[in-house]
Design a protein around this motif. Structure first.
Motif, PDB file in Angstrom:
ATOM      1  N   PHE A 166      13.210  -3.832   8.939  1.00  0.00           N
ATOM      2  CA  PHE A 166      12.701  -5.192   8.706  1.00  0.00           C
ATOM      3  C   PHE A 166      10.574  -4.754   8.847  1.00  0.00           C
ATOM      4  N   ARG A 167      10.288  -4.731   9.256  1.00  0.00           N
ATOM      5  CA  ARG A 167       8.646  -4.657   9.505  1.00  0.00           C
ATOM      6  C   ARG A 167       8.389  -3.068   8.251  1.00  0.00           C
ATOM      7  N   ASP A 168       9.073  -2.128   7.769  1.00  0.00           N
ATOM      8  CA  ASP A 168       9.406  -1.533   7.209  1.00  0.00           C
ATOM      9  C   ASP A 168       9.155  -1.764   5.845  1.00  0.00           C
ATOM     10  N   TRP A 169      10.176  -3.478   5.636  1.00  0.00           N
ATOM     11  CA  TRP A 169      10.651  -3.873   4.212  1.00  0.00           C
ATOM     12  C   TRP A 169       9.059  -4.623   4.071  1.00  0.00           C
ATOM     13  N   GLU A 170       8.831  -5.289   5.100  1.00  0.00           N
ATOM     14  CA  GLU A 170       7.610  -6.214   4.986  1.00  0.00           C
ATOM     15  C   GLU A 170       6.201  -5.495   4.899  1.00  0.00           C
ATOM     16  N   THR A 171       6.291  -4.765   5.443  1.00  0.00           N
ATOM     17  CA  THR A 171       4.987  -3.560   5.350  1.00  0.00           C
ATOM     18  C   THR A 171       5.197  -3.675   4.051  1.00  0.00           C
ATOM     19  N   GLU A 172       5.618  -3.016   2.880  1.00  0.00           N
ATOM     20  CA  GLU A 172       5.595  -2.631   1.472  1.00  0.00           C
ATOM     21  C   GLU A 172       5.820  -4.141   1.168  1.00  0.00           C
ATOM     22  N   LYS A 173       6.472  -4.543   0.495  1.00  0.00           N
ATOM     23  CA  LYS A 173       6.240  -5.989   0.042  1.00  0.00           C
ATOM     24  C   LYS A 173       4.869  -6.063  -0.128  1.00  0.00           C
ATOM     25  N   ALA A 174       4.382  -6.542   0.811  1.00  0.00           N
ATOM     26  CA  ALA A 174       2.929  -6.700   1.722  1.00  0.00           C
ATOM     27  C   ALA A 174       1.861  -5.699   0.414  1.00  0.00           C
ATOM     28  N   ARG A 175       2.247  -4.347   0.440  1.00  0.00           N
ATOM     29  CA  ARG A 175       0.800  -3.621   0.170  1.00  0.00           C
ATOM     30  C   ARG A 175       1.322  -3.494  -1.396  1.00  0.00           C
ATOM     31  N   GLY A 176       2.611  -4.356  -2.568  1.00  0.00           N
ATOM     32  CA  GLY A 176       3.156  -4.508  -3.298  1.00  0.00           C
ATOM     33  C   GLY A 176       2.148  -6.132  -4.178  1.00  0.00           C
ATOM     34  N   ILE A 177       2.148  -6.823  -3.115  1.00  0.00           N
ATOM     35  CA  ILE A 177       1.523  -8.014  -3.373  1.00  0.00           C
ATOM     36  C   ILE A 177      -0.190  -7.587  -3.405  1.00  0.00           C
ATOM     37  N   ILE A 178      -0.408  -6.948  -2.167  1.00  0.00           N
ATOM     38  CA  ILE A 178      -2.019  -6.692  -2.668  1.00  0.00           C
ATOM     39  C   ILE A 178      -2.471  -5.450  -3.507  1.00  0.00           C
ATOM     40  N   GLU A 179      -1.522  -4.956  -4.279  1.00  0.00           N
ATOM     41  CA  GLU A 179      -2.370  -4.254  -5.132  1.00  0.00           C
ATOM     42  C   GLU A 179      -2.015  -4.764  -6.482  1.00  0.00           C
ATOM     43  N   GLU A 180      -0.967  -5.399  -6.447  1.00  0.00           N
ATOM     44  CA  GLU A 180      -0.560  -6.217  -7.862  1.00  0.00           C
ATOM     45  C   GLU A 180      -2.408  -7.222  -7.955  1.00  0.00           C
ATOM     46  N   LEU A 181      -2.572  -7.532  -6.567  1.00  0.00           N
ATOM     47  CA  LEU A 181      -3.923  -8.444  -6.820  1.00  0.00           C
ATOM     48  C   LEU A 181      -4.947  -7.906  -6.653  1.00  0.00           C
ATOM     49  N   CYS A 182      -5.127  -6.414  -6.209  1.00  0.00           N
ATOM     50  CA  CYS A 182      -6.289  -6.231  -6.578  1.00  0.00           C
ATOM     51  C   CYS A 182      -6.601  -5.515  -8.150  1.00  0.00           C
ATOM     52  N   GLU A 183      -5.265  -5.489  -8.923  1.00  0.00           N
ATOM     53  CA  GLU A 183      -5.234  -4.656 -10.056  1.00  0.00           C
ATOM     54  C   GLU A 183      -5.598  -5.703 -11.272  1.00  0.00           C
ATOM     55  N   THR A 184      -4.899  -6.825 -11.041  1.00  0.00           N
ATOM     56  CA  THR A 184      -5.963  -8.075 -11.206  1.00  0.00           C
ATOM     57  C   THR A 184      -6.421  -9.085 -11.367  1.00  0.00           C
ATOM     58  N   GLU A 185      -6.767  -8.989 -10.527  1.00  0.00           N
ATOM     59  CA  GLU A 185      -8.006  -9.868  -9.946  1.00  0.00           C
ATOM     60  C   GLU A 185      -9.339  -8.442  -9.363  1.00  0.00           C
ATOM     61  N   LEU A 186      -9.215  -7.965  -8.955  1.00  0.00           N
ATOM     62  CA  LEU A 186     -10.699  -7.199  -8.884  1.00  0.00           C
ATOM     63  C   LEU A 186     -10.961  -5.750  -9.674  1.00  0.00           C
ATOM     64  N   LYS A 187     -10.861  -5.909 -10.265  1.00  0.00           N
ATOM     65  CA  LYS A 187     -10.729  -4.957 -11.577  1.00  0.00           C
ATOM     66  C   LYS A 187     -12.355  -4.005 -11.257  1.00  0.00           C
ATOM     67  N   SER A 188     -13.235  -5.131 -11.479  1.00  0.00           N
ATOM     68  CA  SER A 188     -14.841  -4.992 -11.339  1.00  0.00           C
ATOM     69  C   SER A 188     -15.051  -4.233  -9.717  1.00  0.00           C
ATOM     70  N   CYS A 189     -14.361  -4.227  -9.159  1.00  0.00           N
ATOM     71  CA  CYS A 189     -14.428  -3.506  -7.809  1.00  0.00           C
ATOM     72  C   CYS A 189     -13.729  -2.024  -6.898  1.00  0.00           C
ATOM     73  N   PRO A 190     -14.417  -1.112  -7.874  1.00  0.00           N
ATOM     74  CA  PRO A 190     -13.153   0.363  -8.104  1.00  0.00           C
ATOM     75  C   PRO A 190     -13.270   0.891  -6.501  1.00  0.00           C
ATOM     76  N   GLU A 191     -14.149   0.343  -5.756  1.00  0.00           N
ATOM     77  CA  GLU A 191     -14.476   0.476  -4.220  1.00  0.00           C
ATOM     78  C   GLU A 191     -13.348   0.282  -3.574  1.00  0.00           C
ATOM     79  N   THR A 192     -12.836  -0.807  -4.293  1.00  0.00           N
ATOM     80  CA  THR A 192     -11.940  -1.853  -3.143  1.00  0.00           C
ATOM     81  C   THR A 192     -10.314  -0.787  -2.457  1.00  0.00           C
ATOM     82  N   MET A 193     -10.096  -0.593  -1.426  1.00  0.00           N
ATOM     83  CA  MET A 193      -9.457  -0.309  -0.593  1.00  0.00           C
ATOM     84  C   MET A 193      -8.237  -0.688   0.485  1.00  0.00           C
ATOM     85  N   ILE A 194      -7.083  -0.411   0.467  1.00  0.00           N
ATOM     86  CA  ILE A 194      -6.160  -1.198   1.254  1.00  0.00           C
ATOM     87  C   ILE A 194      -5.677  -1.104   2.556  1.00  0.00           C
TER      88      ILE A 194
END
Length: 92
Positions: free
Chosen positions: A4-32
């Motif tokens: 369950f923890r692994d599932w939640e972690t991967e779900k959170a990672r997907g949400i954060i990666e999508e947010l970074c792709e759409t909202e932080l394009k001008s911040c190429p140094e962003t690290m998750i």
């Protein structure tokens, strides 16, 4: 429990990666980084570990619609981070 923890972690990672792709394009140094533990401590520890020079966070852990309607100031995590950070904290 670990599955369950692994599932939640991967779900959170997907949400954060999508947010970074759409909202932080001008911040190429962003690290998750996804970490577990007390939120304020985890944020401060990760900022120190990564040598961050700025922490950017919302005033409260609410969704956009709830945040727009909120009348109170900072939430407990934001307050703890701003009180204990050794670097600037930008509230957005």
């Amino acid at each position: 429990m670990n599955e369950f923890r692994d599932w939640e972690t991967e779900k959170a990672r997907g949400i954060i990666e999508e947010l970074c792709e759409t909202e932080l394009k001008s911040c190429p140094e962003t690290m998750i980084r996804l970490v577990q533990g007390d939120p304020a401590d985890a944020i401060l520890d990760m900022a120190a570990k990564e040598g961050a020079d700025l922490i950017v966070m919302s005033p409260r852990g609410l969704g956009f619609e709830k945040r727009a309607k909120a009348t109170s100031g900072m939430g407990s995590v934001t307050n703890a981070v701003t009180q204990n950070a050794e670097i600037p904290v930008q509230i957005v």
